[in-house]
Structures are given as structure tokens and as C-alpha cells.
Design an enzyme around this catalytic site. Sequence first.
Site, PDB file in Angstrom:
ATOM      1  N   ASP A 124       0.853  -1.183   0.000  1.00 11.55           N
ATOM      2  CA  ASP A 124       0.000   0.000   0.000  1.00 11.55           C
ATOM      3  C   ASP A 124       0.890   1.235   0.000  1.00 11.55           C
ATOM      4  OD1 ASP A 124      -2.535  -1.260   0.075  1.00 11.55           O
ATOM      5  OD2 ASP A 124      -2.391  -1.525   2.241  1.00 11.55           O
ATOM      6  N   ASP A 142      -7.014  -1.429  -4.612  1.00 13.36           N
ATOM      7  CA  ASP A 142      -8.051  -1.064  -3.646  1.00 13.36           C
ATOM      8  C   ASP A 142      -8.969   0.015  -4.229  1.00 13.36           C
ATOM      9  OD1 ASP A 142      -6.848  -2.768  -1.761  1.00 13.36           O
ATOM     10  OD2 ASP A 142      -5.663  -1.143  -0.905  1.00 13.36           O
TER      11      ASP A 142
END
Length: 173
Positions: A124, A142
Site C-alpha cells: 500500500d 483497492d
Amino acid sequence: MNGSALRNLALALVTGGIIVSDQITKLYIMQTMRLHESIPIIPNLFSLTYIRNPGAAFGLLAGSSNAFRMVFFGLTSMLALGLLGTILFRMSERDWMGRLSVAGILGGAVGNLIDRLRYGEVIDFLDVYVDSYHWPAFNVADSAITVGVLFLILHFATEKKEQPPAMSENLSV
């Protein structure tokens, strides 16, 4: 190439484009940043911050053992991919918005699954915050999942269904 094949190719390109862009951006972050390094882009709002998330969304199950997470995420990923594929192929070919939304969700799911298989965790790097209040960091996959789900909900909420004929129309006198 007929219209149906062209639409399916477009959906495959959307899914593939999300997977490729997700993996390229993650590779770039891993090669150019140190773990936990943060580069402010918009002060007090947005930074690139390299983290690794061993858990699910919002870090759920991050404290579980590696073996449990691998089995859990492996099984849930396969079930999710099977469900998404089934939904995609059962949708009417005329349901372009619905199919496009599912293709985006599918691309995001595959992008994060690749991370889990390669690294045992998800990379991330998109960090949105206001002062010290941070939204959990996320990535391109995401984002595709979130946008796909939102568009799918919006699509289903506004979809016009064909109404069955009224009972009185079916009765003959």
C-alpha cells in the site's frame, strides 16, 4: 469482430489495465522508497507512504499467523474471484455499466491477490489524511475495487426493471 466480442475485449482490457497499473505502481514504490518512508504530496492531506499490509482491509487479521492468513486469504480470494467471474458472465451483455463495474472489481482483486502470493502481504502507498487523522493506506487495486463497488451499487439502485404485467391484464372476461 462482432459487437459482443468487442465488448468482452474491452472488459478484459479494463481488468488487465488495472492489474498492470497496480503492479507497476507497487513495483515503482518498492524500488524507489524505503519501507515506511513518506513523501508529502499535498501537505496535511496526501502522501505517498510505503507500507506492507499483512491483513485484510483496514489491517484486519494482521496479527494472525502467516499460515492462517495464507490459507484464509487464498480461500477467500478464490471464492471471490469465482463469484465475480460468475456474476460477470451471468450479467446481460447489454448491462455495460454493471459488467464494467465487475471488471474493475475483478482487476483490483487480482492485483491484491498477486501481492499476497508473491510477498504474503499487500503493498500500500496512497496515504490520505487530515493532520494526524489517517485513512488506512491503499493502492490502485483497492481504488479499483472501491470505485467498482460504488458504481455497481449506484447502477443497481438506479436500474430500471421491467415491470410484470398487472394481474388484471392477464385475466380475460
